[in-house]
Motif scaffolding. Structure first.
Motif, mmCIF file in Angstrom:
data_model
loop_
_atom_site.group_PDB
_atom_site.id
_atom_site.type_symbol
_atom_site.label_atom_id
_atom_site.label_comp_id
_atom_site.label_asym_id
_atom_site.label_seq_id
_atom_site.Cartn_x
_atom_site.Cartn_y
_atom_site.Cartn_z
ATOM 1 N N GLY A 1 0.781 -1.225 0.000
ATOM 2 C CA GLY A 1 0.000 0.000 0.000
ATOM 3 C C GLY A 1 0.813 1.276 0.000
ATOM 4 N N PHE A 2 2.125 1.182 -0.040
ATOM 5 C CA PHE A 2 2.983 2.350 -0.058
ATOM 6 C C PHE A 2 3.594 2.519 -1.443
ATOM 7 C CE2 PHE A 2 2.771 1.202 4.377
ATOM 8 C CZ PHE A 2 2.597 2.428 4.996
ATOM 9 N N HIS A 3 3.723 3.755 -1.846
ATOM 10 C CA HIS A 3 4.262 4.110 -3.149
ATOM 11 C C HIS A 3 5.789 4.109 -3.063
ATOM 12 C CE1 HIS A 3 4.322 6.066 -7.044
ATOM 13 N NE2 HIS A 3 5.160 6.974 -6.550
ATOM 14 N N LEU A 4 6.440 3.328 -3.933
ATOM 15 C CA LEU A 4 7.901 3.279 -3.998
ATOM 16 C C LEU A 4 8.346 3.878 -5.322
ATOM 17 C CD1 LEU A 4 8.479 -0.432 -2.948
ATOM 18 C CD2 LEU A 4 8.864 1.561 -1.527
ATOM 19 N N GLN A 5 9.445 4.606 -5.283
ATOM 20 C CA GLN A 5 10.010 5.085 -6.538
ATOM 21 C C GLN A 5 11.519 5.124 -6.408
ATOM 22 O OE1 GLN A 5 8.063 8.894 -6.815
ATOM 23 N NE2 GLN A 5 10.006 9.961 -6.483
#
Length: 128
Positions: free
Chosen positions: A8-12
């Motif tokens: 549920g967390f955005h990684l970049q």
């Protein structure tokens, strides 16, 4: 710049690098290797406490250093030590896992082989 999602967390990935990743939890930006950032997210999800990914990276380096891993063949049996600690050797011996110091395991194997030879010698004498 690569983009992904984990629990549920955005990684970049960081600009100009595919080895450094970032994730934002509340007001904190976590930065590190992908595996370390994922471990930090796991830690947050499981305990609601933030751990910097650098902590996980330092632990993995220590584990790699300590776990040089050793392996030795002794009378046809493979003795292994994954941690490098003196009393953490193990061996699969006659379908069982035996653990302890390398010397203790070697003595156990030798005692078994000697007893096996004596039993075979007795059987051969009885046949004659």
């Amino acid at each position: 710049m690569a983009v992904s999602s984990y629990r549920g967390f955005h990684l970049q990935s960081a600009p100009n690098s595919t080895d450094i990743w970032q994730a934002k939890i509340k007001q904190h930006v976590l930065t590190g290797s992908l595996a370390a950032v994922k471990k930090s997210i796991d830690w947050w999800c499981d305990t609601a406490k933030l751990i910097d990914p650098k902590e996980f990276e330092s632990l993995s380096h220590k584990r790699e250093d300590a776990s040089s891993g050793a392996q030795e063949i002794f009378n046809g049996y493979t003795l292994k030590n994954d941690t490098g600690q003196p009393n953490e050797w193990y061996c699969f011996f006659n379908g069982r896992l035996i653990k302890g110091s390398k010397l203790a395991i070697q003595k156990h194997i030798e005692a078994y082989l000697v007893a096996k030879q004596k039993a075979e010698a007795r059987q051969n004498q009885m046949k004659k």
